[in-house]
Motif scaffolding. Structure first.
Motif, PDB file in Angstrom:
ATOM      1  N   SER A  19      85.534  10.122  20.253  1.00  0.00           N
ATOM      2  CA  SER A  19      85.777   8.742  20.687  1.00  0.00           C
ATOM      3  C   SER A  19      86.961   8.664  21.627  1.00  0.00           C
ATOM      4  N   ASN A  20      86.706   8.069  22.747  1.00  0.00           N
ATOM      5  CA  ASN A  20      87.770   7.743  23.687  1.00  0.00           C
ATOM      6  C   ASN A  20      88.657   8.927  24.058  1.00  0.00           C
ATOM      7  N   PRO A  21      88.101  10.085  24.389  1.00  0.00           N
ATOM      8  CA  PRO A  21      88.955  11.200  24.797  1.00  0.00           C
ATOM      9  C   PRO A  21      89.625  10.894  26.123  1.00  0.00           C
ATOM     10  N   ARG A  22      90.846  11.306  26.299  1.00  0.00           N
ATOM     11  CA  ARG A  22      91.573  11.066  27.545  1.00  0.00           C
ATOM     12  C   ARG A  22      92.313  12.329  27.940  1.00  0.00           C
ATOM     13  N   VAL A  23      92.764  12.358  29.170  1.00  0.00           N
ATOM     14  CA  VAL A  23      93.506  13.515  29.657  1.00  0.00           C
ATOM     15  C   VAL A  23      94.875  13.051  30.108  1.00  0.00           C
ATOM     16  N   PRO A  57      84.170  14.833  33.862  1.00  0.00           N
ATOM     17  CA  PRO A  57      84.042  13.378  33.722  1.00  0.00           C
ATOM     18  C   PRO A  57      83.913  12.950  32.262  1.00  0.00           C
ATOM     19  N   HIS A  58      84.432  11.770  31.974  1.00  0.00           N
ATOM     20  CA  HIS A  58      84.526  11.284  30.605  1.00  0.00           C
ATOM     21  C   HIS A  58      83.182  11.328  29.878  1.00  0.00           C
ATOM     22  N   GLN A  59      82.112  10.806  30.529  1.00  0.00           N
ATOM     23  CA  GLN A  59      80.829  10.728  29.841  1.00  0.00           C
ATOM     24  C   GLN A  59      80.268  12.103  29.495  1.00  0.00           C
ATOM     25  N   LYS A  73      82.264  14.809  28.972  1.00  0.00           N
ATOM     26  CA  LYS A  73      83.131  15.374  27.927  1.00  0.00           C
ATOM     27  C   LYS A  73      82.686  14.876  26.553  1.00  0.00           C
ATOM     28  N   VAL A  74      82.309  13.609  26.468  1.00  0.00           N
ATOM     29  CA  VAL A  74      81.838  13.053  25.207  1.00  0.00           C
ATOM     30  C   VAL A  74      80.619  13.821  24.708  1.00  0.00           C
TER      31      VAL A  74
END
Length: 675
Positions: A77-81, A152-154, A156-157
């Motif tokens: 959930s909501n991974p960020r860099v 990209p976020h999607q 990585k999820v």
């Protein structure tokens, strides 16, 4: 090893202005012998027993509040860099962005998506480990694990969700590969805590240690510790450094040495400093982290190459700050004292500790305030014993701080009372160990004159009572330490001192200990009696109980040179009085002659003190010596005083003066005249 020890030998005659063996402007033989046998050495003892942690837990005594269960439900959930640090990049054109996106989509569909699809299907015959390895290779080739390309976020999820589904597997290598991959992709906050907790859980099985290095998980842990801010990730750091602590406890396969080479020592030191200086960190979390840091540092102290790094670091000052700030936290204090205990075994670090009165004072404070915590007492006393044994100024510093003997006396009283309690074997061993370490500190501090002259009758009484109880329980190490302490007291005694006033009580106690069949006890008991028999009433007491003389005479035939030396000391002082010669065995001259013959220049002090004994016996003339013994002795002395036999200053200054006086006494044709 033995401690500071003195034998005050006296010859059987009225004292002239200068003793018979003294030469003008030359150091006397007795001075040289005393100096040689008085070398100050610490009473040795074993390290406090620290059992290996079979459970490999984070803490020793406190419960692990967060448990060991793994909950990774939030990891996707909501991974960020982290935001990039550096000069701003030039804005890419829409065309460039579209081209890169098309290239990524093509790479994703061709390389990564099929692997994720296979893993998500959970096929029965699928080799998940191989698939995860291929996924890692693809992500690495695409630049997503090195930071050169941002996933990209999607997408990585999707990777995270796929990998999470595999975390219920039992394969350690698979779980470690997944953990390493997730850390490389970048996880934060609770996600980072969860992965760190998983990694720590896997370290709890010793069989996994080799896999950690094969899969380069240590690199991942160090990367986390170096990359993330401590204040924002304390709990994750607790698990990461906890894993390093557990791994560093493994003494097989050079694991500790490898960790040192990876720079783990410097990482731990840096975070110890951070804990001491960052006031924003929650106290409980900081306490938990310090336990891991101190435990890991202590384990690394078993690696020889760490010694130099310790000496070049500021670790002692930082450790003092930590223990001062967390003095009321028993577990932090215990881990800090364990680290100090191990560091004090390095000669350089022991010396450094001796020059830090703040640390010595803190340890003494532990002794005063943590009477009911035997594990803490053990470590504090062990450090104090090491430091005072090797550096006499440390004893003086402790004495200036306050009544060090009173503090240790109280500990001995408390734990002496526990010796007879019915309890588990482990608790009994700890009780014995505390007593051993506490008595050792007392004994070592008694090398210092200021401490020795402050001795109270209560200490003598305790020593005798504890020595008797330990002798009955066959705890020989405590008995030896008690006797060494009495020897140290005697070195600084004077007429009217507590030791001299209680000399007959001490003599009775020591005589009884000669019945114990233990070399260390016998050596030290004879040492005490050698000091006490300079007093006529004690010599008389010994001669009334003839078995002491018999034991001493029998030990002249021992192969142990220290036993022979101490036995000679007792016999020299007894034989100074003519009235006691009838108690000496008839063959004592031949025994002593054999000692000198066997030892010769190999032990100058023993050979010389043997001549003192011969002088007392022969000069008073109570024991008849055969012509054969006289001839043998004269022949031996003539050979030993010939410069061709031995020409060292030690031999000439020690042995020759006494030997020549004996020749003058025995050889009527000699130019030397008997006194």
């Amino acid at each position: 090893t033995t401690l500071l020890y003195t034998i005050k030998f006296e010859v059987g005659m009225a004292k002239p202005k200068r003793e018979f063996y003294e030469l003008p402007n030359v150091t006397t033989s007795s001075d040289i012998i005393n100096a040689a046998r008085h070398s100050i050495k610490a009473v040795s003892t074993s390290r406090p027993f620290t059992p290996s942690e079979s459970k490999r837990s984070l803490y020793t005594t406190r419960p692990t509040s967060s448990g060991s269960s793994i909950d990774l439900s939030e990891i996707a959930s909501n991974p960020r860099v982290l935001s990039p640090i550096g000069p701003p990049l030039k804005q890419k054109s829409e065309e460039t962005k579209k081209k890169e996106s098309d290239n990524f989509d093509a790479y994703w569909r061709a390389k990564i998506a099929p692997i994720l699809g296979s893993l998500n299907m959970e096929l029965e015959n699928l080799d998940s480990l191989k698939q995860v390895e291929e996924l890692s290779d693809c992500l690495l080739r695409g630049g997503f694990l090195t930071g050169s390309v941002v996933l990209p976020h999607q997408y990585k999820v999707k990777v995270f969700q796929c990998l999470i589904n595999l975390l219920d597997r039992k394969d350690t290598r698979l779980l470690l590969k997944i953990s390493r991959l997730l850390l490389s992709l970048g996880v934060y906050d609770k996600n980072l805590v969860s992965i760190s907790k998983l990694i720590f859980k896997l370290t709890r099985c010793e069989n996994n240690d080799a896999i950690f290095f094969e899969e380069k998980i240590v690199h991942s842990l160090l990367n986390v510790i170096n990359k993330y801010e401590l204040a924002e990730n304390v709990l994750a750091f607790v698990y990461c450094i906890g894993a390093l602590k557990v791994l560093s406890a493994n003494t097989d396969n050079n694991i500790g040495e490898v960790l040192v080479q990876y720079g783990v020592f410097q990482v731990l030191e840096r975070h110890l400093v951070a804990c001491n200086t960052d006031s924003t960190i929650d106290t409980e979390l900081k306490s938990n982290l310090l336990i891991q840091i101190l435990g890991a540092l202590r384990n690394l102290c078993d690696i020889p190459s760490t010694e130099k790094q310790l000496e070049e670091s500021d670790i002692l000052s930082q450790l003092h700050l930590t223990l001062t700030q967390f003095y009321s936290d028993p577990e932090v204090l215990l881990n800090g004292c364990r680290l100090l205990s191990r560091m004090s075994l390095f000669s350089g670090m022991c010396e450094n500790i001796s020059h830090m009165p703040d640390i010595l004072t803190l340890l003494l404070k532990v002794v005063d305030n943590y009477t009911n915590d035997p594990q803490l007492l053990l470590r504090a006393c062990f450090v104090l014993g090491n430091v005072t044994g090797q550096h006499s100024h440390a004893a003086a510093q402790l004495h200036e701080h306050g009544a060090i003997l009173d503090s240790l006396l109280e500990i001995c009283k408390v734990y002496k009372g526990k010796l007879g309690e019915k309890t588990t074997k482990d608790k009994q061993n700890v009780t014995k160990d505390v007593l051993c370490k506490a008595v050792r500190v007392i004994t070592n501090t008694l090398q210092n004159e200021e401490v020795a002259v402050s001795v109270s009758p209560q200490l003598i009484k305790l020593f005798i009572s504890l020595g008797q109880q330990a002798a009955q329980a066959k705890i020989h190490e405590i008995v030896v330490h008690v006797l060494c302490g009495l020897n140290n007291m005697s070195f600084h005694n004077w007429e009217g001192s507590v030791f001299v006033k209680h000399r007959n009580v001490i003599a009775d106690f020591t005589i009884r200990l000669l019945a114990i069949n233990h070399t260390g006890v016998t050596v030290e008991a004879l040492g005490v009696l050698g000091n006490l028999t300079q007093y006529h009433d004690v010599a008389e007491k010994i001669c009334e109980d003839k078995h002491v003389i018999d034991i001493a005479a029998t030990l002249l035939d021992s192969d142990n040179s220290e036993l022979v030396y101490k036995a000679c000391g007792v016999l020299v002082n007894v034989s100074k009085s003519k009235e006691f010669h009838e108690k000496l065995p008839k063959n004592i001259v031949s025994q002593v002659l054999e000692v000198v013959t066997d030892v010769g220049m190999l032990d100058t002090q023993l050979s010389t003190v043997s001549l003192y004994l011969l002088w007392n016996i022969l000069s008073l003339g109570e024991l008849k010596v055969s012509e054969e013994e006289t001839a043998s002795l004269l022949s031996l002395l003539a050979d030993y005083t010939d410069t061709s036999y031995c020409d060292t200053p030690d031999w000439k200054n020690n042995f020759h003066p006494v030997a020549k006086q004996l020749i003058g006494l025995l050889d009527k044709e000699s130019d030397l005249q008997p006194l």
